[in-house]
Design a protein around this motif. Structure first.
Motif, PDB file in Angstrom:
ATOM      1  N   TYR A  16     -10.962   9.969   4.551  1.00 20.41           N
ATOM      2  CA  TYR A  16     -10.115  10.077   5.734  1.00 20.41           C
ATOM      3  C   TYR A  16     -10.621  11.201   6.651  1.00 20.41           C
ATOM      4  O   TYR A  16     -11.036  12.266   6.187  1.00 20.41           O
ATOM      5  CB  TYR A  16      -8.673  10.374   5.338  1.00 20.41           C
ATOM      6  CG  TYR A  16      -7.769  10.589   6.550  1.00 20.41           C
ATOM      7  CD1 TYR A  16      -7.294   9.510   7.287  1.00 20.41           C
ATOM      8  CD2 TYR A  16      -7.434  11.874   6.959  1.00 20.41           C
ATOM      9  CE1 TYR A  16      -6.495   9.710   8.408  1.00 20.41           C
ATOM     10  CE2 TYR A  16      -6.638  12.083   8.077  1.00 20.41           C
ATOM     11  CZ  TYR A  16      -6.179  10.994   8.795  1.00 20.41           C
ATOM     12  OH  TYR A  16      -5.395  11.177   9.911  1.00 20.41           O
ATOM     13  N   ASN A  46      -9.205   5.413  -0.815  1.00 24.07           N
ATOM     14  CA  ASN A  46      -9.991   5.748   0.372  1.00 24.07           C
ATOM     15  C   ASN A  46      -9.584   7.077   0.992  1.00 24.07           C
ATOM     16  O   ASN A  46      -9.968   7.386   2.113  1.00 24.07           O
ATOM     17  CB  ASN A  46      -9.850   4.646   1.433  1.00 24.07           C
ATOM     18  CG  ASN A  46     -10.497   3.350   0.999  1.00 24.07           C
ATOM     19  OD1 ASN A  46     -11.507   3.377   0.314  1.00 24.07           O
ATOM     20  ND2 ASN A  46      -9.901   2.231   1.379  1.00 24.07           N
ATOM     21  N   GLY A  66       0.810  -1.225   0.000  1.00 24.81           N
ATOM     22  CA  GLY A  66       0.000   0.000   0.000  1.00 24.81           C
ATOM     23  C   GLY A  66       0.837   1.266   0.000  1.00 24.81           C
ATOM     24  O   GLY A  66       0.503   2.247  -0.635  1.00 24.81           O
ATOM     25  N   TYR A 112      -0.288   9.068   5.711  1.00 25.89           N
ATOM     26  CA  TYR A 112      -1.418   8.200   5.372  1.00 25.89           C
ATOM     27  C   TYR A 112      -0.870   6.825   4.986  1.00 25.89           C
ATOM     28  O   TYR A 112       0.001   6.706   4.117  1.00 25.89           O
ATOM     29  CB  TYR A 112      -2.205   8.824   4.220  1.00 25.89           C
ATOM     30  CG  TYR A 112      -3.488   8.109   3.902  1.00 25.89           C
ATOM     31  CD1 TYR A 112      -4.561   8.146   4.780  1.00 25.89           C
ATOM     32  CD2 TYR A 112      -3.623   7.389   2.719  1.00 25.89           C
ATOM     33  CE1 TYR A 112      -5.745   7.504   4.488  1.00 25.89           C
ATOM     34  CE2 TYR A 112      -4.808   6.740   2.421  1.00 25.89           C
ATOM     35  CZ  TYR A 112      -5.872   6.795   3.315  1.00 25.89           C
ATOM     36  OH  TYR A 112      -7.039   6.151   3.026  1.00 25.89           O
ATOM     37  N   HIS A 113      -1.354   5.763   5.653  1.00 28.34           N
ATOM     38  CA  HIS A 113      -0.824   4.404   5.475  1.00 28.34           C
ATOM     39  C   HIS A 113      -1.798   3.494   4.740  1.00 28.34           C
ATOM     40  O   HIS A 113      -1.615   2.279   4.758  1.00 28.34           O
ATOM     41  CB  HIS A 113      -0.521   3.780   6.841  1.00 28.34           C
ATOM     42  CG  HIS A 113       0.524   4.533   7.613  1.00 28.34           C
ATOM     43  ND1 HIS A 113       1.882   4.443   7.336  1.00 28.34           N
ATOM     44  CD2 HIS A 113       0.396   5.421   8.634  1.00 28.34           C
ATOM     45  CE1 HIS A 113       2.554   5.218   8.169  1.00 28.34           C
ATOM     46  NE2 HIS A 113       1.681   5.829   8.981  1.00 28.34           N
ATOM     47  N   ARG A 114      -2.820   4.029   4.094  1.00 26.74           N
ATOM     48  CA  ARG A 114      -3.804   3.190   3.415  1.00 26.74           C
ATOM     49  C   ARG A 114      -3.797   3.471   1.923  1.00 26.74           C
ATOM     50  O   ARG A 114      -3.065   4.338   1.431  1.00 26.74           O
ATOM     51  CB  ARG A 114      -5.210   3.441   3.982  1.00 26.74           C
ATOM     52  CG  ARG A 114      -5.351   2.976   5.426  1.00 26.74           C
ATOM     53  CD  ARG A 114      -6.779   3.228   5.922  1.00 26.74           C
ATOM     54  NE  ARG A 114      -6.992   2.699   7.261  1.00 26.74           N
ATOM     55  CZ  ARG A 114      -6.673   3.328   8.390  1.00 26.74           C
ATOM     56  NH1 ARG A 114      -6.113   4.524   8.309  1.00 26.74           N
ATOM     57  NH2 ARG A 114      -6.886   2.775   9.548  1.00 26.74           N
ATOM     58  N   ASN A 115      -4.622   2.704   1.205  1.00 33.20           N
ATOM     59  CA  ASN A 115      -4.695   2.885  -0.232  1.00 33.20           C
ATOM     60  C   ASN A 115      -5.274   4.255  -0.560  1.00 33.20           C
ATOM     61  O   ASN A 115      -6.098   4.806   0.171  1.00 33.20           O
ATOM     62  CB  ASN A 115      -5.563   1.797  -0.863  1.00 33.20           C
ATOM     63  CG  ASN A 115      -4.919   0.428  -0.738  1.00 33.20           C
ATOM     64  OD1 ASN A 115      -3.695   0.308  -0.722  1.00 33.20           O
ATOM     65  ND2 ASN A 115      -5.740  -0.614  -0.648  1.00 33.20           N
TER      66      ASN A 115
END
Length: 1122
Positions: free
Chosen positions: A307, A303, A279, A297-300
């Motif tokens: 946030y 999305n 990711g 930010y550590h997500r895909n």
């Protein structure tokens, strides 16, 4: 009882009922006793409703009870027992458990009972079942009331309850996955009711006057029959859709298609072309974290838009009492034949039953009225349009119809009123305002009704003041009449007298006082037999304490008791009770001013709440919301009312919606408000902080026009600090904490708890009403404290006589007696009792003895002629001007302050200079002249008479008490509300209403007789101020300008009176200064008067500014000295 054994007994009992073979049911010999046993078992079931569940699992209703009533309905006893058992088995699960259980175990049992009820409902959806019920009910209704037995009425009620219970069973969403126009279980049940003719019986029960006792059951049945229906679907049943409906459906379908397409495109853009197993981490520029650095930010990335800093936070639990009210079940479109049947039922019900059985929903009914009148406006028939104009004139004229929506919006509570109610309220408000705006266009001077509740501070007195001679004459007539009748009363009179009202909410103790007053009123009216009959009737109701005499009282004792009541000073209910009247008047209506009343956060909150569901609202509902917000933001130029963070968050949601194109009106308005905010933020650096708070009109004005000094917000009229947001929140929190506490006065409890210790009672009460925490100020009135002592006992009379003998030589006889009395009574009652006991012969003997120095000061003696003529308004001290927010004081404290002030004045004397005196006179004269030019001569004359009358009363009575200025005419009442007139009242030393319990201005007790007369004289306008030329010997010679002579000829005071006043003034000056150096003939001033008395009478002289009342005061004082 053991559970397994209970199961065996239930099984044996159910087996003893009978058995079903094909379509024929064979009952056993013990069938009736078995049904009664099942009823008995249900009566002793436990909290889990185990008996009910086991009977449901055994399908006792489907396999036994329904076949029994269908095939063995002729057995009346068995039929009654089966109906009774099914009423018990079909009662709602909510009634069985009291509420939806929170415990998982009990929740399971609750769902099981609900599941069995749903299976019962499906079994009842049979024409044969309702056929036997209809036939039985029809036969019972054929019986006349004389022929009906108690068992027949019970069976009628049980059949209605059974149908009510079956209709109440909710639908099973798992089993009934039906689409519109398909027949559900509820539809099949309604069709069975219709085919059996049961609906005709329901209409008969609703319309028959002799069957009104079943009205509530009929209402429940009708309400449940239409549970899933809407008026639109019923009206359109059987009719082809119009072109407008087809176009609307097409637009809705197109909007849904566009929304789906936009969401699909968004998902496509969010999804990458190649799946990444890693990711990765990203930095979101511009979005700060806790450490003032950009968020990592550590997500895909797809999305990213979702946030928020709230991710990972625990969801705040909302208490049950603050949760929103649950909406009713979703509406669905039933089968066509069911809708046709229900439509015909509605038509018959409205034509034949509605007037007898009113099923009234106030808001919907008013909405239907407005819609009907609005359609009449569009009619092609001129007579219909004229009728519509007449109806609208009546609707808009009455205040109740105009302000109903303001009240409903202000009182909306989302925890108690569903979302559909708010939708109807907003749409009805929009329709009303649109019709009202159209009606006001082209009409000038539109008059509407205005009502105002007015509290009158007048005290009810028990009887008019009568002289002792009149009372003696009245008692002589009453006594002769009673002795002539031998103290015997007629039977009709004894039966017609009722001393108390059992249905009244007034306590018996207070009604006892009322009965005593009624006895006295009868005596004053010289109705002896009525008074004696009421006394005897009251004695039977209140025998304790022998207030109305003992039970074995003799006629002579009754006669003496009646005499005491006649001479007693009794209150009428409560001496200090304020009368309240509703004043109805007409006022000119302004539509823009009416819209300003909607500019309130409590009214805007429901609109914002409804706007949050914009995606589920109809286009018309969203239009109604935007139109109201547009009226406030654009028409009233109060767009800052919408400068709130939650509103902006909602606007952001609308603007970022993929289907935003379907909400063009919302998008346009949101952009307008945001542009206005950013323009204001460039000028006001506190605008972003203001986003955290809801704002009232005052805060909006400050935010847009600038803040006042030191952050203190001042109102435009009263210059009083308004409430900040923090103070409002503090007041709301304290009120919610103490509203349910049993404190006698919640306002007195809140005052010491407020952080701002300068708040008064009136300010707190006004703010509570403005915030909508209470309906009106009457709910927070102080409890009146009054004595309930009516008659004097023998011990109290002896105590009064001893105190009188002790203090009869003191300076304040009455004051000392009042302080020492054990049973506290009012001053008037003590005075009347002393007169009736013969201790004093007249009231003057009880007046407070004052020193010669104080008397001279209060009466105006000891002053020079110049001081009196120029100091008419100087006698009022500055502290006499009482502020509006001061608390009221008791009569005793005012008298003490009066004495202390009198002592200080007698010690200090006059310290003000002639310059300040003339300046204050000039101020009062300017106010009087200004008010006279405004057409307030009559109120000024009324005020002058009040001051003179009060001065005369205080001079005669010897003591002072506050006197209310009660306007009895419309002109005087308007003047008391005029700001300039109120300024004059303050200048003269009058006291404004101290709190919300007072409605009238008052003449303070501290003003002396001379001050009152000086104030009254100052109200006479000075059209031409004379010019004074001081002489060295202190005397004054007045010169009149030639052009003023014609005006002086029109003076009310004649020339003879002016000459007489001059002579009196001259004599007063000579005596006060004790001068014997010059005789009357040697005085140049007197010589001029003697020589030219007649000639000077037409000229301007020293007494010209002084009017008739002022001169008469001087003449009276001189006569007293002589």
């Amino acid at each position: 009882m053991d559970l397994n054994r209970m199961n065996c007994e239930l099984l044996a009992t159910c087996s003893a009922l009978g058995y079903l073979e094909g379509d024929t049911y064979h009952k056993e010999a013990d069938c009736l006793e078995s049904v009664k046993d099942l009823i008995r078992y249900l009566r002793h079931e436990d909290d889990t409703r185990d008996v009910r569940q086991q009977l449901g699992e055994g399908q006792i209703v489907q396999n036994d009870l329904l076949p029994i009533i269908i095939q063995h309905g002729q057995d009346k006893a068995l039929f009654d027992a089966c109906i009774r058992l099914m009423v018990n088995l079909t009662q709602p699960a909510m009634l069985c458990f009291g509420k939806v259980p929170d415990d998982p175990g009990f929740r399971y049992h609750f769902l099981q009972v609900t599941s069995h009820l749903q299976s019962y409902k499906e079994a009842f959806a049979s024409e044969r079942v309702f056929g036997i019920l209809s036939e039985t009910l029809y036969n019972l209704l054929q019986l006349d009331w004389e022929q009906r037995q108690e068992e027949d009425n019970l069976l009628i009620e049980r059949i209605l309850l059974l149908v009510r219970n079956v209709l109440h069973v909710p639908a099973d969403p798992c089993e009934e996955k039906k689409v519109d126009d398909d027949a559900s279980v509820h539809d099949r049940l309604l069709w069975a009711i219709h085919m059996s003719g049961f609906d005709d019986l329901v209409k008969f029960l609703a319309s028959a006057q002799s069957e009104q006792q079943w009205s509530m059951h009929v209402l429940e049945i009708i309400s449940l029959m239409f549970r899933d229906q809407t008026p639109e679907t019923l009206v359109s049943a059987g009719h082809a859709r119009s072109a407008e409906e087809k176009q609307r459906d097409s637009q809705e379908l197109e909007a849904l298609r566009q929304k789906e397409s936009a969401e699909k495109r968004c998902r496509t853009f969010q999804r990458g072309t190649r799946h990444s197993r890693f990711g990765g981490s990203y930095v979101i520029q511009g979005l700060k974290s806790i450490a003032d650095k950009d968020v990592i930010y550590h997500r895909n990335l797809h999305n990213l838009k979702n946030y928020t800093h709230d991710i990972g936070k625990a969801v705040r639990r909302v208490p049950k009492r603050n949760r929103r009210a649950l909406e009713c079940e979703d509406k669905r479109r039933s089968a066509l034949n069911v809708r046709l049947f229900l439509r015909e039922f509605c038509v018959d019900f409205l034509e034949n039953c509605y007037n007898h059985l009113m099923m009234h929903l106030a808001l919907k009914a008013y909405q239907e009225l407005l819609l009907t009148v609005n359609e009449m406006d569009r009619s092609q028939d001129e007579s219909i349009r004229q009728s519509s104009t007449v109806i609208k004139s009546n609707i808009f004229y009455l205040m109740e119809y105009r302000e109903i929506f303001l009240t409903l919006l202000r009182k909306y509570d989302e925890t108690r009123q569903p979302h559909s109610y708010l939708k109807d309220l907003v749409e009805s408000t929009h329709l009303f305002l649109r019709m009202l705006e159209r009606f006001c266009k082209g009409r000038k001077n539109l008059m509407v009704q205005a009502r105002r509740k007015k509290s009158q501070g007048e005290k009810k007195s028990a009887a008019p003041e009568t002289s002792p001679e009149a009372l003696a004459e009245t008692w002589k007539i009453v006594e002769e009449e009673l002795r002539a009748t031998g103290f015997q009363l007629s039977e009709s009179l004894s039966e017609s007298i009722v001393p108390f009202d059992a249905t009244s909410e007034t306590p018996l103790e207070e009604q006892r006082t009322e009965a005593m007053v009624r006895v006295q009123d009868a005596l004053l009216a010289r109705l002896g037999p009525e008074a004696l009959g009421l006394l005897r009737a009251a004695r039977e109701v209140w025998p304790d304490g022998d207030v109305f005499g003992s039970t074995d009282v003799e006629p002579e004792e009754e006669l003496e008791l009646l005499k005491q009541i006649l001479h007693a000073n009794l209150p009428t209910e409560f001496e200090e009770e304020e009368l309240e009247s509703v004043q109805v008047s007409e006022t000119e209506f302004n539509f823009l001013d009416f819209i300003k009343r909607f500019a309130n956060p409590s009214i805007m909150h429901p609109y914002i709440l409804l706007l949050k569901s914009y995606s589920k609202n109809t286009p018309h509902t969203n239009h109604c919301i935007v139109r109201m917000l547009h009226r406030l933001a654009v028409d009233l130029k109060m767009d800052a009312l919408l400068f709130q963070l939650s509103v902006f968050n909602l606007f952001n949601k609308i603007l970022s919606d993929p289907a935003a194109a379907a909400y063009k009106e919302l998008v346009t308005f949101a952009k307008h408000v945001l542009n206005r905010f950013f323009s204001l933020a460039a000028q006001n650096n506190k605008a972003y902080v203001e986003l955290l708070f809801w704002k009232n009109v005052g805060a909006v004005r400050e935010m847009t026009e600038g803040y006042s000094k030191d952050g203190l917000v001042l109102s435009l009229e009263g210059k009083k600090p308004t409430w900040t947001e923090e103070e409002e929140e503090e007041l709301r929190r304290l009120y919610e904490e103490h509203r349910h506490s049993e404190v006698p006065d919640i306002v007195e409890t809140l005052l010491p708890l407020l952080s701002n210790s300068t708040r008064t009672r009136r300010q707190v009460v006004t703010q509570l009403v403005r915030m909508g925490l209470v309906d009106n100020a009457k709910e927070l009135k102080k409890q009146m404290k009054g004595t309930q002592i009516v008659l004097w006992t023998e011990e109290q009379e002896q105590e009064l006589q001893m105190l009188f003998e002790e203090y009869r030589d003191s300076d304040d006889v009455l004051g000392n007696i009042l302080k020492k009395l054990t049973a506290k009574r009012s001053r008037a009652r003590v005075v009347d009792k002393l007169l009736s006991m013969g201790l004093v012969s007249e009231r003057r003997e009880l007046y407070k003895k004052r020193s010669r120095k104080a008397q001279g000061k209060s009466s105006g003696r000891g002053m020079t002629e110049e001081e009196f003529l120029t100091g008419l308004t100087q006698d009022f001290p500055e502290d006499c001007v009482v502020r509006d927010d001061e608390e009221d004081e008791s009569e005793e404290s005012e008298e003490e302050e009066d004495e202390e002030q009198g002592k200080e004045e007698s010690q200090n004397g006059r310290s003000q200079s002639m310059h300040s005196t003339v300046g204050r006179r000039t101020d009062v004269d300017a106010m009087v002249n200004e008010l006279q030019q405004d057409g307030m001569s009559v109120p000024l004359l009324w005020l002058q008479n009040c001051l003179n009358r009060t001065a005369r009363d205080r001079e005669e009575d010897g003591f002072s008490q506050p006197v209310a200025l009660v306007p009895l005419t419309e002109a005087n009442e308007d003047a008391m509300e005029n700001k300039h007139f109120q300024r004059l009242l303050r200048k003269l030393g009058m006291r404004a209403p101290a709190n919300e319990q007072e409605s009238f201005w008052r003449i303070p007790a501290k003003l002396s007789v001379s001050q009152l007369r000086s104030a009254a004289a100052a109200l006479t306008p000075r059209e031409n101020e004379p010019k004074h030329d001081e002489q060295q010997d202190g005397s004054k010679i007045v010169t009149a300008e030639p052009e003023e002579q014609e005006e002086e000829e029109e003076e009310e005071v004649s020339s003879d009176q002016r000459a007489q006043a001059l002579r009196a003034l001259l004599l007063a000056r000579k005596k006060k200064h004790n001068t014997t150096e010059h005789t009357e003939g040697d005085s140049p001033f007197a010589m001029d008067m003697d020589a030219n008395g007649d000639a000077d009478s037409d000229r301007e002289d020293v007494s010209a500014p002084v009017k008739r009342r002022r001169k008469m005061v001087l003449i009276d004082e001189e006569e007293d000295e002589d």
